[in-house]
Design a protein around this motif. Structure first.
Motif, PDB file in Angstrom:
ATOM      1  N   PRO A 157      21.723  13.087  60.017  1.00  0.00           N
ATOM      2  CA  PRO A 157      21.742  12.937  58.559  1.00  0.00           C
ATOM      3  C   PRO A 157      20.366  13.072  57.909  1.00  0.00           C
ATOM      4  CG  PRO A 157      21.995  10.805  59.619  1.00  0.00           C
ATOM      5  CD  PRO A 157      22.061  11.857  60.708  1.00  0.00           C
ATOM      6  N   GLU A 158      19.308  12.989  58.717  1.00  0.00           N
ATOM      7  CA  GLU A 158      17.949  13.143  58.185  1.00  0.00           C
ATOM      8  C   GLU A 158      17.670  14.563  57.708  1.00  0.00           C
ATOM      9  OE1 GLU A 158      17.959  10.039  61.438  1.00  0.00           O
ATOM     10  OE2 GLU A 158      18.675  12.088  61.253  1.00  0.00           O
ATOM     11  N   ARG A 159      18.405  15.537  58.234  1.00  0.00           N
ATOM     12  CA  ARG A 159      18.168  16.936  57.878  1.00  0.00           C
ATOM     13  C   ARG A 159      19.416  17.667  57.368  1.00  0.00           C
ATOM     14  NH1 ARG A 159      13.592  15.659  58.127  1.00  0.00           N
ATOM     15  NH2 ARG A 159      11.886  16.627  59.235  1.00  0.00           N
ATOM     16  N   ILE A 160      20.606  17.118  57.617  1.00  0.00           N
ATOM     17  CA  ILE A 160      21.836  17.841  57.275  1.00  0.00           C
ATOM     18  C   ILE A 160      22.722  16.975  56.378  1.00  0.00           C
ATOM     19  CG2 ILE A 160      23.880  19.008  58.171  1.00  0.00           C
ATOM     20  CD1 ILE A 160      22.372  19.299  60.846  1.00  0.00           C
ATOM     21  N   THR A 161      23.118  17.545  55.256  1.00  0.00           N
ATOM     22  CA  THR A 161      24.116  16.923  54.387  1.00  0.00           C
ATOM     23  C   THR A 161      25.301  17.884  54.299  1.00  0.00           C
ATOM     24  OG1 THR A 161      23.092  17.882  52.416  1.00  0.00           O
ATOM     25  CG2 THR A 161      22.423  15.638  53.025  1.00  0.00           C
ATOM     26  N   LEU A 162      26.373  17.434  53.702  1.00  0.00           N
ATOM     27  CA  LEU A 162      27.560  18.279  53.578  1.00  0.00           C
ATOM     28  C   LEU A 162      27.834  18.590  52.112  1.00  0.00           C
ATOM     29  CD1 LEU A 162      29.920  16.477  56.105  1.00  0.00           C
ATOM     30  CD2 LEU A 162      28.473  18.480  56.510  1.00  0.00           C
ATOM     31  N   ASP A 163      28.321  19.796  51.864  1.00  0.00           N
ATOM     32  CA  ASP A 163      28.712  20.148  50.501  1.00  0.00           C
ATOM     33  C   ASP A 163      30.109  19.570  50.222  1.00  0.00           C
ATOM     34  OD1 ASP A 163      30.600  21.884  51.638  1.00  0.00           O
ATOM     35  OD2 ASP A 163      29.525  23.702  51.074  1.00  0.00           O
ATOM     36  N   ASP A 164      30.658  19.875  49.078  1.00  0.00           N
ATOM     37  CA  ASP A 164      31.955  19.328  48.678  1.00  0.00           C
ATOM     38  C   ASP A 164      33.105  19.753  49.592  1.00  0.00           C
ATOM     39  OD1 ASP A 164      30.755  18.042  46.553  1.00  0.00           O
ATOM     40  OD2 ASP A 164      31.246  19.619  45.112  1.00  0.00           O
ATOM     41  N   TRP A 165      32.939  20.820  50.340  1.00  0.00           N
ATOM     42  CA  TRP A 165      33.983  21.329  51.230  1.00  0.00           C
ATOM     43  C   TRP A 165      33.734  20.957  52.684  1.00  0.00           C
ATOM     44  CZ3 TRP A 165      31.728  23.955  47.241  1.00  0.00           C
ATOM     45  CH2 TRP A 165      32.551  24.204  46.145  1.00  0.00           C
ATOM     46  N   GLY A 166      32.672  20.203  52.947  1.00  0.00           N
ATOM     47  CA  GLY A 166      32.375  19.755  54.306  1.00  0.00           C
ATOM     48  C   GLY A 166      31.480  20.674  55.103  1.00  0.00           C
ATOM     49  N   PHE A 167      30.907  21.681  54.466  1.00  0.00           N
ATOM     50  CA  PHE A 167      30.016  22.598  55.168  1.00  0.00           C
ATOM     51  C   PHE A 167      28.576  22.096  55.084  1.00  0.00           C
ATOM     52  CE2 PHE A 167      33.750  25.127  54.417  1.00  0.00           C
ATOM     53  CZ  PHE A 167      33.892  25.801  55.620  1.00  0.00           C
ATOM     54  N   PRO A 168      27.788  22.335  56.132  1.00  0.00           N
ATOM     55  CA  PRO A 168      26.434  21.772  56.187  1.00  0.00           C
ATOM     56  C   PRO A 168      25.451  22.443  55.238  1.00  0.00           C
ATOM     57  CG  PRO A 168      26.834  23.156  58.097  1.00  0.00           C
ATOM     58  CD  PRO A 168      28.124  23.069  57.349  1.00  0.00           C
ATOM     59  N   ILE A 169      24.602  21.600  54.670  1.00  0.00           N
ATOM     60  CA  ILE A 169      23.441  22.038  53.910  1.00  0.00           C
ATOM     61  C   ILE A 169      22.241  21.531  54.692  1.00  0.00           C
ATOM     62  CG2 ILE A 169      22.166  21.854  51.750  1.00  0.00           C
ATOM     63  CD1 ILE A 169      24.901  21.200  50.420  1.00  0.00           C
ATOM     64  N   ILE A 170      21.444  22.451  55.200  1.00  0.00           N
ATOM     65  CA  ILE A 170      20.340  22.098  56.081  1.00  0.00           C
ATOM     66  C   ILE A 170      19.029  22.165  55.324  1.00  0.00           C
ATOM     67  CG2 ILE A 170      19.112  22.733  58.184  1.00  0.00           C
ATOM     68  CD1 ILE A 170      21.765  23.821  59.226  1.00  0.00           C
ATOM     69  N   GLU A 171      18.246  21.091  55.399  1.00  0.00           N
ATOM     70  CA  GLU A 171      16.924  21.080  54.789  1.00  0.00           C
ATOM     71  C   GLU A 171      16.053  22.118  55.485  1.00  0.00           C
ATOM     72  OE1 GLU A 171      14.828  17.429  54.576  1.00  0.00           O
ATOM     73  OE2 GLU A 171      16.456  16.396  53.565  1.00  0.00           O
ATOM     74  N   ASP A 172      15.290  22.841  54.719  1.00  0.00           N
ATOM     75  CA  ASP A 172      14.410  23.872  55.275  1.00  0.00           C
ATOM     76  C   ASP A 172      13.067  23.245  55.647  1.00  0.00           C
ATOM     77  OD1 ASP A 172      13.720  26.396  56.134  1.00  0.00           O
ATOM     78  OD2 ASP A 172      12.886  26.972  54.192  1.00  0.00           O
ATOM     79  N   LYS A 173      13.125  22.321  56.593  1.00  0.00           N
ATOM     80  CA  LYS A 173      11.928  21.641  57.082  1.00  0.00           C
ATOM     81  C   LYS A 173      11.850  21.810  58.590  1.00  0.00           C
ATOM     82  CE  LYS A 173      11.679  17.896  53.714  1.00  0.00           C
ATOM     83  NZ  LYS A 173      11.677  16.427  53.562  1.00  0.00           N
ATOM     84  N   VAL A 174      10.654  21.697  59.097  1.00  0.00           N
ATOM     85  CA  VAL A 174      10.436  21.756  60.538  1.00  0.00           C
ATOM     86  C   VAL A 174      11.050  20.522  61.188  1.00  0.00           C
ATOM     87  CG1 VAL A 174       8.631  21.644  62.294  1.00  0.00           C
ATOM     88  CG2 VAL A 174       8.354  23.134  60.319  1.00  0.00           C
ATOM     89  N   VAL A 175      11.648  20.722  62.345  1.00  0.00           N
ATOM     90  CA  VAL A 175      12.210  19.622  63.127  1.00  0.00           C
ATOM     91  C   VAL A 175      11.298  19.416  64.330  1.00  0.00           C
ATOM     92  CG1 VAL A 175      14.188  18.808  64.440  1.00  0.00           C
ATOM     93  CG2 VAL A 175      14.544  20.240  62.422  1.00  0.00           C
ATOM     94  N   ASP A 176      10.718  18.223  64.414  1.00  0.00           N
ATOM     95  CA  ASP A 176       9.852  17.920  65.556  1.00  0.00           C
ATOM     96  C   ASP A 176       9.900  16.426  65.847  1.00  0.00           C
ATOM     97  OD1 ASP A 176       8.412  16.937  63.436  1.00  0.00           O
ATOM     98  OD2 ASP A 176       6.726  18.292  63.662  1.00  0.00           O
ATOM     99  N   GLY A 177       9.132  16.014  66.816  1.00  0.00           N
ATOM    100  CA  GLY A 177       9.067  14.596  67.157  1.00  0.00           C
ATOM    101  C   GLY A 177      10.404  14.043  67.594  1.00  0.00           C
ATOM    102  N   GLN A 178      10.706  12.837  67.136  1.00  0.00           N
ATOM    103  CA  GLN A 178      11.954  12.172  67.522  1.00  0.00           C
ATOM    104  C   GLN A 178      13.185  12.904  67.013  1.00  0.00           C
ATOM    105  OE1 GLN A 178      11.336   8.156  66.044  1.00  0.00           O
ATOM    106  NE2 GLN A 178      11.470   7.425  68.162  1.00  0.00           N
TER     107      GLN A 178
END
Length: 69
Positions: A25-46
């Motif tokens: 949930p830190e990087r992905i949310t869902l739109d009204d239809w349940g499809f993912p909206i992904i933050e355009d940020k680097v994923v690193d660390g934990q």
């Protein structure tokens, strides 16, 4: 040079199960239809371990981690 990763989703393959948003949930949310909206940020660390788990859990294999240098 350090390697980092970004999450990407294949919108054609995705069926909107929403499992990825539950696992990352830190990087992905869902739109009204349940499809993912992904933050355009680097994923690193934990978050990288959680992102890998979300990628592996995707029932349609629509989520992936891409290398960014």
């Amino acid at each position: 040079m350090a390697l980092t990763r970004r999450l990407r989703v294949d919108p054609i393959a995705c069926d909107g199960h929403g499992l990825c948003a539950q696992l990352l949930p830190e990087r992905i949310t869902l739109d009204d239809w349940g499809f993912p909206i992904i933050e355009d940020k680097v994923v690193d660390g934990q978050l990288l371990a959680h992102a890998r788990r979300a990628v592996e859990a995707c029932p349609r294999l629509a989520l992936r981690l891409e290398r960014v240098t």
